[in-house]
Design a protein around this motif. Structure first.
Motif, short mmCIF file in Angstrom:
data_model
loop_
_atom_site.label_atom_id
_atom_site.label_comp_id
_atom_site.label_asym_id
_atom_site.label_seq_id
_atom_site.Cartn_x
_atom_site.Cartn_y
_atom_site.Cartn_z
N ARG A 244 23.22 -90.01 103.48
CA ARG A 244 22.09 -89.32 102.86
C ARG A 244 21.57 -88.28 103.85
NH1 ARG A 244 18.66 -94.43 100.34
NH2 ARG A 244 20.44 -95.36 99.27
N GLU B 52 18.94 -86.98 105.17
CA GLU B 52 17.51 -87.15 105.34
C GLU B 52 17.14 -86.64 106.73
OE1 GLU B 52 15.66 -90.75 103.66
OE2 GLU B 52 17.64 -91.62 103.93
N GLY C 203 15.38 -95.60 112.84
CA GLY C 203 15.77 -96.41 111.68
C GLY C 203 16.21 -95.60 110.48
N ARG C 204 16.29 -94.29 110.61
CA ARG C 204 16.73 -93.47 109.48
C ARG C 204 17.86 -92.55 109.93
NH1 ARG C 204 14.94 -93.13 104.71
NH2 ARG C 204 12.95 -94.18 105.09
N TYR C 205 19.01 -92.74 109.36
CA TYR C 205 20.19 -91.98 109.75
C TYR C 205 20.76 -91.23 108.56
CZ TYR C 205 19.95 -95.38 113.52
OH TYR C 205 19.53 -96.14 114.57
N PHE D 56 24.63 -94.38 107.46
CA PHE D 56 24.13 -95.72 107.79
C PHE D 56 24.90 -96.72 106.95
CE2 PHE D 56 21.74 -96.28 103.84
CZ PHE D 56 21.65 -94.97 103.41
N GLN E 128 25.21 -100.09 104.59
CA GLN E 128 24.49 -101.02 103.71
C GLN E 128 25.41 -102.18 103.39
OE1 GLN E 128 23.11 -98.88 100.21
NE2 GLN E 128 21.10 -98.57 101.13
N ARG F 67 11.09 -98.07 93.02
CA ARG F 67 12.41 -97.77 93.61
C ARG F 67 12.87 -96.36 93.24
NH1 ARG F 67 14.69 -100.16 97.10
NH2 ARG F 67 16.80 -100.26 96.27
N ALA G 224 11.23 -101.58 105.96
CA ALA G 224 11.98 -101.89 104.73
C ALA G 224 13.40 -102.28 105.12
CB ALA G 224 12.00 -100.69 103.81
N LEU G 225 13.77 -103.50 104.82
CA LEU G 225 15.12 -103.96 105.16
C LEU G 225 16.08 -103.74 104.01
CD1 LEU G 225 14.41 -107.40 106.89
CD2 LEU G 225 14.99 -105.23 107.97
N GLY G 226 15.56 -103.85 102.80
CA GLY G 226 16.45 -103.70 101.66
C GLY G 226 15.68 -103.77 100.36
N GLY H 73 19.87 -102.53 104.62
CA GLY H 73 20.29 -101.57 105.64
C GLY H 73 20.70 -102.31 106.92
N ARG I 154 18.93 -101.26 110.16
CA ARG I 154 17.54 -101.77 110.14
C ARG I 154 17.51 -103.24 110.54
NH1 ARG I 154 14.41 -98.73 106.25
NH2 ARG I 154 15.02 -96.60 106.76
P1 AMP Z 1 17.41 -98.07 99.21
O1 AMP Z 1 18.28 -98.61 98.15
O2 AMP Z 1 17.36 -96.60 99.30
O3 AMP Z 1 16.02 -98.68 99.15
O4 AMP Z 1 18.04 -98.58 100.58
C1 AMP Z 1 18.14 -99.95 100.88
C2 AMP Z 1 17.98 -100.15 102.35
O5 AMP Z 1 18.94 -99.37 103.05
C3 AMP Z 1 16.64 -99.69 102.91
O6 AMP Z 1 15.66 -100.68 102.76
C4 AMP Z 1 16.98 -99.47 104.36
O7 AMP Z 1 17.02 -100.69 105.07
C5 AMP Z 1 18.40 -98.94 104.29
N1 AMP Z 1 18.38 -97.45 104.34
C6 AMP Z 1 18.15 -96.58 103.34
N2 AMP Z 1 18.24 -95.32 103.77
C7 AMP Z 1 18.53 -95.38 105.09
C8 AMP Z 1 18.77 -94.40 106.12
N3 AMP Z 1 18.72 -93.10 105.87
N4 AMP Z 1 19.05 -94.86 107.37
C9 AMP Z 1 19.12 -96.17 107.65
N5 AMP Z 1 18.92 -97.13 106.73
C10 AMP Z 1 18.63 -96.75 105.47
#
Ligand code: AMP
Length: 442
Positions: free
Chosen positions: A133, A135, A140-142, A145, A147, A279, A299-301, A328, A331
């Motif tokens: 993504r 972003e 914690g934001r890459y 990353f 999942q 969401r 936010a872990l997931g 994530g 995370r």
């Molecule tokens: P989401 O479905 O977008 O809510 O993503 C689920 C989980 O993935 C989030 O709660 C984060 O733990 C992890 N996550 C989402 N985007 C990122 C990101 N850009 N970098 C790292 N972890 C991410």
């Protein structure tokens, strides 16, 4: 003494400048997972194995590249993920592809493409892999990353599976010993109840159109539910007062949600209801949830039910009730580190093989293979020459035994065993070494 003449610095010609190579770096937001971090990943894999073995989930792997349409139709083209964050490319043949920003849409594509509906339903799947993504990178934001996720596909839209997915998502974090976990839940209803909510939401936002950002004004006409994802500061006061989905649930969605809560209550599972949780992906309906650590700060997931995703991707209407979640991995690892948890300790070698001189090095090289076949882990430093430096290394590795092969030992077909704690040494025939070492390690 005459002063040495200053040699004028030679200026690089434009061609030379161009040829001078800079040391290349990884792409912004994409990170290497170095050997030192691998024990954390091993810990994640071990926890996944515990959970999926018990709850009977099978692994699925889908390609990183999918047709853009999968995400435009599935995740939704008015979502931030698709509209602003997706990496897309056009192939030489003209196909429009995307690096997957999430895995669920690809898994549903695969379910239909390979007729997984012919298996016993529901099909329980899990995955682990990289997502992409675009972003703004931060802690914690890459941009790349990992999942890991669980999906329950097919069968009935039974609330018991919503509860089970929520439970195992939490269980995974628990298995990693992460503390202060919190689950937030909501229901965003089905198409019918969402229509009523959408009308109220649109009316409300239209009244406040001058107080929201440009993106939201656009969302208002394309996909009003996405107004509730807006992160812009300006929109927060409006968002906080907006009509919530839960107030507009139809009878059937209301009882579905109640049943999910009843299953969780049966286990005294801790959760809280967050009526503003929606969401950021279009495919969800009914139950949505998020898992946090540290009192809601990380936010872990998250996940939820996605009964419409199949038909959004072209399958028959109502052909795939499904529910799933994604966590994530980076995370999870970061939270484990900040909470002072430990990773998996590598199995330590207890034997170090020292060689001095060329013939000994040759002998050591083949002796290592004998140890391999005997299942005894041995470390060495074949590039080193001196006894002193190798003994120092053996000490640093904390082994119990050092084996020393010198010129004399090779000639006599023997080897020295040194007890690293007492310093006592004995010489044994090479033919007996594996057996002797095995005995000593007991
Ligand atoms: P989401 O479905 O977008 O809510 O993503 C689920 C989980 O993935 C989030 O709660 C984060 O733990 C992890 N996550 C989402 N985007 C990122 C990101 N850009 N970098 C790292 N972890 C991410």
């Amino acid at each position: 003494m005459p002063k040495p003449k200053k040699v004028p610095k030679k200026k690089n010609s434009p061609k030379e400048k161009k040829d001078k190579k800079t040391l290349l770096q990884s792409v912004k937001g994409m990170h290497d997972i170095l050997p030192a971090d691998q024990p954390w990943w091993e810990k994640i894999n071990k926890a996944i194995k515990e959970v999926v073995d018990f709850y009977n989930f099978s692994k699925i792997e889908t390609p990183i590249l999918e047709a853009v349409e999968i995400f435009e139709r599935g995740v939704g083209d008015a979502t931030d993920i698709v509209e602003k964050q997706m990496y897309t490319l056009r192939t030489r043949g003209g196909d429009k592809l995307a690096l997957r920003p999430e895995a669920t849409a690809g898994i549903v594509r695969s379910y239909f493409q390979h007729g997984l509906s012919r298996l016993g339903q529901p099909v329980k799947l899990y995955y682990l892999g990289p997502m992409f993504r675009h972003e703004q990178p931060q802690a914690g934001r890459y941009r790349q990353f990992y999942q890991l996720g669980f999906e329950v596909l097919g069968g009935e839209d039974d609330p018991v599976y919503d509860a089970q997915v929520i439970l195992i998502t939490h269980r995974l974090a628990e298995e990693l010993k992460i503390k202060n976990l919190a689950v937030q839940l909501n229901s965003i209803g089905c198409k019918n109840c969402r229509n009523t909510h959408r009308k109220k939401l649109t009316e409300y936002y239209k009244k406040n159109a001058n107080k929201i950002c440009g993106d939201c004004r656009r969302r208002l006409s394309i996909n009003p539910l996405r107004l509730l994802d807006c992160k812009n500061e300006k929109c927060q006061p409006i968002k906080n007062q907006a009509p919530t989905t839960i107030d507009f649930l139809c009878q059937s969605c209301r009882s579905h949600f109640r049943a999910v809560l009843e299953y969780l209550d049966e286990l005294n599972f801790p959760y809280s209801i967050n009526t503003s949780l929606v969401r950021g992906l279009d495919y969800y309906n009914k139950t949505v949830f998020e898992l946090f650590a540290d009192g809601g700060n990380t936010a872990l997931g998250g996940g939820g039910r996605y009964d419409y995703l199949g038909e959004m991707l072209g399958a028959r209407k109502n052909s795939l009730p499904a529910v799933g979640s994604a966590l994530g991995v980076e995370r999870l690892i970061e939270v484990m580190k900040t909470q002072g948890l430990s990773s998996i300790a590598r199995s330590k070698a207890r034997v170090f093989l020292i060689q001095i001189g060329k013939p000994a090095k040759k002998k050591a090289f083949s002796l290592i293979e004998e140890f391999y076949k005997a299942g005894v882990k041995v470390i060495e430093s074949l590039g080193k020459e001196s006894l002193k430096s190798q003994l120092k290394l053996a000490d640093k590795e904390g082994v119990d035994i050092a084996l020393i092969l010198g010129q004399r030992e090779v000639f006599e077909e023997s080897i020295i065993i040194r007890d690293m704690r007492s310093g006592a040494q004995e010489t044994v025939p090479l033919t007996k070494i594996i057996e002797t070492v095995k005995k000593k390690l007991k």
